[in-house]
Scaffold this motif. Sequence first.
Motif, PDB file in Angstrom:
ATOM      1  N   THR A 193       0.937  -1.191   0.041  1.00 28.03           N
ATOM      2  CA  THR A 193      -0.004  -0.091  -0.015  1.00 28.03           C
ATOM      3  C   THR A 193       0.704   1.965  -0.102  1.00 28.03           C
ATOM      4  OG1 THR A 193      -0.264   0.255   2.378  1.00 28.03           O
ATOM      5  CG2 THR A 193      -2.360  -1.056   1.095  1.00 28.03           C
ATOM      6  N   GLY A 194       2.056   1.047   0.174  1.00 27.06           N
ATOM      7  CA  GLY A 194       2.996   1.588  -0.026  1.00 27.06           C
ATOM      8  C   GLY A 194       2.761   3.323   1.431  1.00 27.06           C
ATOM      9  N   ALA A 195       2.483   2.449   2.803  1.00 26.69           N
ATOM     10  CA  ALA A 195       2.057   3.073   3.560  1.00 26.69           C
ATOM     11  C   ALA A 195       3.758   3.709   4.352  1.00 26.69           C
ATOM     12  CB  ALA A 195       1.538   2.493   4.786  1.00 26.69           C
ATOM     13  N   ARG A 196       3.359   4.949   4.608  1.00 27.36           N
ATOM     14  CA  ARG A 196       4.519   5.524   4.747  1.00 27.36           C
ATOM     15  C   ARG A 196       4.297   5.666   6.836  1.00 27.36           C
ATOM     16  NH1 ARG A 196       7.592   7.441   0.627  1.00 27.36           N
ATOM     17  NH2 ARG A 196       9.073   9.087   2.702  1.00 27.36           N
ATOM     18  N   ARG A 197       3.425   6.043   6.918  1.00 23.30           N
ATOM     19  CA  ARG A 197       2.998   6.935   8.233  1.00 23.30           C
ATOM     20  C   ARG A 197       2.057   5.845   8.819  1.00 23.30           C
ATOM     21  NH1 ARG A 197       2.441  12.359  11.056  1.00 23.30           N
ATOM     22  NH2 ARG A 197       3.285  10.675  12.850  1.00 23.30           N
ATOM     23  N   ALA A 198       2.654   4.694  10.215  1.00 22.66           N
ATOM     24  CA  ALA A 198       1.976   3.668  11.033  1.00 22.66           C
ATOM     25  C   ALA A 198       1.681   3.924  12.347  1.00 22.66           C
ATOM     26  CB  ALA A 198       1.846   2.345  10.501  1.00 22.66           C
ATOM     27  N   VAL A 199       0.611   3.418  12.875  1.00 26.07           N
ATOM     28  CA  VAL A 199       0.052   3.459  14.272  1.00 26.07           C
ATOM     29  C   VAL A 199      -0.180   1.666  14.586  1.00 26.07           C
ATOM     30  CG1 VAL A 199      -2.342   4.118  13.815  1.00 26.07           C
ATOM     31  CG2 VAL A 199      -1.156   4.308  16.051  1.00 26.07           C
ATOM     32  N   GLU A 200       0.513   1.999  16.319  1.00 22.74           N
ATOM     33  CA  GLU A 200      -0.449   0.333  16.137  1.00 22.74           C
ATOM     34  C   GLU A 200      -0.660  -0.017  18.027  1.00 22.74           C
ATOM     35  OE1 GLU A 200       1.499  -3.945  16.251  1.00 22.74           O
ATOM     36  OE2 GLU A 200       2.810  -2.934  17.893  1.00 22.74           O
ATOM     37  N   VAL A 201      -2.319  -0.237  17.728  1.00 15.35           N
ATOM     38  CA  VAL A 201      -2.744  -0.361  19.222  1.00 15.35           C
ATOM     39  C   VAL A 201      -1.929  -1.648  19.597  1.00 15.35           C
ATOM     40  CG1 VAL A 201      -4.672   0.095  20.837  1.00 15.35           C
ATOM     41  CG2 VAL A 201      -3.944   1.933  18.117  1.00 15.35           C
ATOM     42  N   GLY A 202      -1.689  -1.423  20.231  1.00 10.15           N
ATOM     43  CA  GLY A 202      -1.482  -2.934  21.232  1.00 10.15           C
ATOM     44  C   GLY A 202       0.160  -3.729  20.601  1.00 10.15           C
ATOM     45  N   THR A 203       0.952  -3.393  21.182  1.00  7.82           N
ATOM     46  CA  THR A 203       2.242  -3.869  20.598  1.00  7.82           C
ATOM     47  C   THR A 203       2.711  -5.202  21.001  1.00  7.82           C
ATOM     48  OG1 THR A 203       3.230  -1.792  20.563  1.00  7.82           O
ATOM     49  CG2 THR A 203       4.719  -3.319  20.779  1.00  7.82           C
ATOM     50  N   PHE A 204       2.708  -5.412  22.528  1.00  6.40           N
ATOM     51  CA  PHE A 204       3.062  -6.938  23.739  1.00  6.40           C
ATOM     52  C   PHE A 204       4.689  -7.068  22.917  1.00  6.40           C
ATOM     53  CE2 PHE A 204       2.537 -10.990  23.748  1.00  6.40           C
ATOM     54  CZ  PHE A 204       3.169 -11.420  25.024  1.00  6.40           C
ATOM     55  N   THR A 205       5.720  -7.881  22.910  1.00  6.42           N
ATOM     56  CA  THR A 205       6.618  -8.269  22.566  1.00  6.42           C
ATOM     57  C   THR A 205       7.313  -7.579  21.502  1.00  6.42           C
ATOM     58  OG1 THR A 205       6.791  -9.972  21.594  1.00  6.42           O
ATOM     59  CG2 THR A 205       6.381  -9.908  24.305  1.00  6.42           C
ATOM     60  N   GLY A 206       6.358  -6.905  20.699  1.00  4.90           N
ATOM     61  CA  GLY A 206       7.041  -6.512  19.543  1.00  4.90           C
ATOM     62  C   GLY A 206       7.033  -7.037  18.421  1.00  4.90           C
ATOM     63  N   TYR A 207       6.465  -8.305  17.772  1.00  3.30           N
ATOM     64  CA  TYR A 207       6.569  -9.416  17.000  1.00  3.30           C
ATOM     65  C   TYR A 207       5.448  -8.559  15.401  1.00  3.30           C
ATOM     66  CZ  TYR A 207       6.821 -13.518  13.961  1.00  3.30           C
ATOM     67  OH  TYR A 207       6.375 -14.423  13.107  1.00  3.30           O
ATOM     68  N   SER A 208       4.730  -8.140  15.616  1.00  3.78           N
ATOM     69  CA  SER A 208       3.646  -7.079  14.790  1.00  3.78           C
ATOM     70  C   SER A 208       4.319  -5.833  14.243  1.00  3.78           C
ATOM     71  CB  SER A 208       2.604  -7.140  15.013  1.00  3.78           C
ATOM     72  OG  SER A 208       1.992  -6.548  16.636  1.00  3.78           O
ATOM     73  N   ALA A 209       4.931  -5.526  15.168  1.00  4.37           N
ATOM     74  CA  ALA A 209       5.441  -4.136  15.334  1.00  4.37           C
ATOM     75  C   ALA A 209       6.702  -3.986  13.872  1.00  4.37           C
ATOM     76  CB  ALA A 209       5.765  -3.458  16.886  1.00  4.37           C
ATOM     77  N   LEU A 210       7.449  -4.999  14.644  1.00  2.00           N
ATOM     78  CA  LEU A 210       8.607  -5.800  13.483  1.00  2.00           C
ATOM     79  C   LEU A 210       8.234  -5.954  12.595  1.00  2.00           C
ATOM     80  CD1 LEU A 210      11.828  -6.190  13.642  1.00  2.00           C
ATOM     81  CD2 LEU A 210      11.078  -7.786  14.796  1.00  2.00           C
ATOM     82  N   CYS A 211       7.043  -6.560  11.886  1.00  2.00           N
ATOM     83  CA  CYS A 211       6.496  -7.266  10.912  1.00  2.00           C
ATOM     84  C   CYS A 211       5.885  -5.887  10.263  1.00  2.00           C
ATOM     85  CB  CYS A 211       5.717  -7.693  10.860  1.00  2.00           C
ATOM     86  SG  CYS A 211       5.832  -9.826  11.191  1.00  2.00           S
ATOM     87  N   ILE A 212       5.344  -4.529  10.865  1.00  2.00           N
ATOM     88  CA  ILE A 212       5.043  -3.263  10.070  1.00  2.00           C
ATOM     89  C   ILE A 212       5.936  -2.680   9.285  1.00  2.00           C
ATOM     90  CG2 ILE A 212       3.433  -1.510  10.419  1.00  2.00           C
ATOM     91  CD1 ILE A 212       1.886  -3.285  12.065  1.00  2.00           C
ATOM     92  N   ALA A 213       7.298  -2.270  10.798  1.00  2.00           N
ATOM     93  CA  ALA A 213       7.503  -1.539  10.200  1.00  2.00           C
ATOM     94  C   ALA A 213       8.833  -2.018   8.831  1.00  2.00           C
ATOM     95  CB  ALA A 213       8.771  -1.650  11.039  1.00  2.00           C
ATOM     96  N   ARG A 214       8.820  -3.489   8.659  1.00  2.00           N
ATOM     97  CA  ARG A 214       9.791  -3.555   8.290  1.00  2.00           C
ATOM     98  C   ARG A 214       9.034  -3.492   6.575  1.00  2.00           C
ATOM     99  NH1 ARG A 214      12.014  -9.078   9.713  1.00  2.00           N
ATOM    100  NH2 ARG A 214      14.182  -9.135  10.372  1.00  2.00           N
ATOM    101  N   GLY A 215       7.855  -3.406   6.995  1.00  2.00           N
ATOM    102  CA  GLY A 215       6.833  -2.684   5.497  1.00  2.00           C
ATOM    103  C   GLY A 215       7.271  -1.150   4.453  1.00  2.00           C
ATOM    104  N   LEU A 216       7.932  -0.782   6.323  1.00  2.00           N
ATOM    105  CA  LEU A 216       7.218   0.291   5.739  1.00  2.00           C
ATOM    106  C   LEU A 216       8.642   0.927   4.663  1.00  2.00           C
ATOM    107  CD1 LEU A 216       6.745   2.177   9.310  1.00  2.00           C
ATOM    108  CD2 LEU A 216       4.914   1.256   6.972  1.00  2.00           C
ATOM    109  N   PRO A 217       9.012   2.361   4.137  1.00  2.00           N
ATOM    110  CA  PRO A 217       9.841   2.322   3.636  1.00  2.00           C
ATOM    111  C   PRO A 217      10.875   2.888   5.114  1.00  2.00           C
ATOM    112  CG  PRO A 217       8.366   4.214   3.222  1.00  2.00           C
ATOM    113  CD  PRO A 217       7.891   3.516   3.708  1.00  2.00           C
ATOM    114  N   ALA A 218      12.252   3.389   4.150  1.00  2.00           N
ATOM    115  CA  ALA A 218      13.474   4.189   4.867  1.00  2.00           C
ATOM    116  C   ALA A 218      13.054   5.700   6.137  1.00  2.00           C
ATOM    117  CB  ALA A 218      14.404   4.057   3.989  1.00  2.00           C
ATOM    118  N   ASP A 219      12.295   5.909   5.218  1.00  2.00           N
ATOM    119  CA  ASP A 219      12.061   7.442   6.340  1.00  2.00           C
ATOM    120  C   ASP A 219      10.113   6.981   6.263  1.00  2.00           C
ATOM    121  OD1 ASP A 219      10.865   7.333   3.981  1.00  2.00           O
ATOM    122  OD2 ASP A 219      10.974   9.207   3.170  1.00  2.00           O
ATOM    123  N   GLY A 220       9.628   5.751   6.729  1.00  2.00           N
ATOM    124  CA  GLY A 220       8.592   5.265   7.313  1.00  2.00           C
ATOM    125  C   GLY A 220       8.550   5.871   9.127  1.00  2.00           C
TER     126      GLY A 220
END
Length: 351
Positions: A193-220
């Motif tokens: 989707t070319g997302a640049r700015r994302a938000v996560e509600v509920g992070t726990f130990t960071g697995y999903s956040a790591l996955c989302i961040a990997r899909g963002l561009p370098a300046d995301g």
Amino acid sequence: MPAGGDSAERPRVRTLLPCHAQRGHRDAFPEFDEPCRPVLGVPFFHAGEFDEGSAPIPRRGVRKPPVELGGLALGLQLRPVALGCPAILTAGHRRSFHSCHPLVGPVPLAGPGLHQGLSRALDFGAVHNAEVARQPKSFFLSPDLNEYLLASSSPLDPLLAELARETSELGPVSRMQVPPEQGALLTVLAAATGARRAVEVGTFTGYSALCIARGLPADGHLLCLDVSDEWTSMARRYWARANLSDRIELRLGPAADSLAALPAEPIFDFAFVDADKTGYSAYIELLAPRLRPNGLLLLDNVLQSGRVLDPAAQDANVRAIRDVNARLGADPRFQVVVLPVADGLTMARRM
């Protein structure tokens, strides 16, 4: 069932069997005749009663149920089904229950001992940690189909596998972590989707956040909202190891307060909600004005292990998710599709 002598002389034992096994082997398990119902939060068990000593033959030859809970017997498997297979097998049905690991030891029915006992049972995988990342979370997938799904997808990279293993050591709470296929989907969606700015509600130990961040561009930029410093401290370690710390911002505190403090204007391309289910409705209302047109809103656990269809399930989480599902599907602000991924994933496109 093998006979075990005069039932009047033996104590009766309640044993749990997964519904999918009972449905497929009614002739072999006639004692399992009660309707499927949640047990210890797991929705796919039938209960049956046996004389102690006449239960099905366990894999390792122990002629008694593996884990006793004050008269209940519970068999847990770590591969390929996390909580869906008794560790007692009949010789003729080894194919159906091919990976059960018997767990032997008393577990109290109440008090601190219950948590410790269940933690010990679920943490039996300390010896099987290599398999933890492959535990299926989709209650409607058979073990074999889940294995095929994972085998047909890109392999889990070592860092995510290590994070999954370390999270599993937290005990039963580790089930809050998204499974590998859902994590991969988050990466694919964020990138596609070319997302640049994302938000996560509920992070726990960071697995999903790591996955989302990997899909963002370098300046995301990914904003993570959580209330636990303990759990997110693990997340921060792995984000640093993945060289993504500069892409992820963590804010601790009630997510609703953190969202309300943001500008009420479209600033996000991507939002993932996997937190307290009773807060979903508020999170949607807070996120809707902050999502750009065509932005994606993802909600996790929207099937509640199938309990959304069970009239007897009236706990706060299920009632909250039923309400969210009904209202969001009719919300003109979103185009919505509910996907059968993990425990149900709603994808809503901001109109």
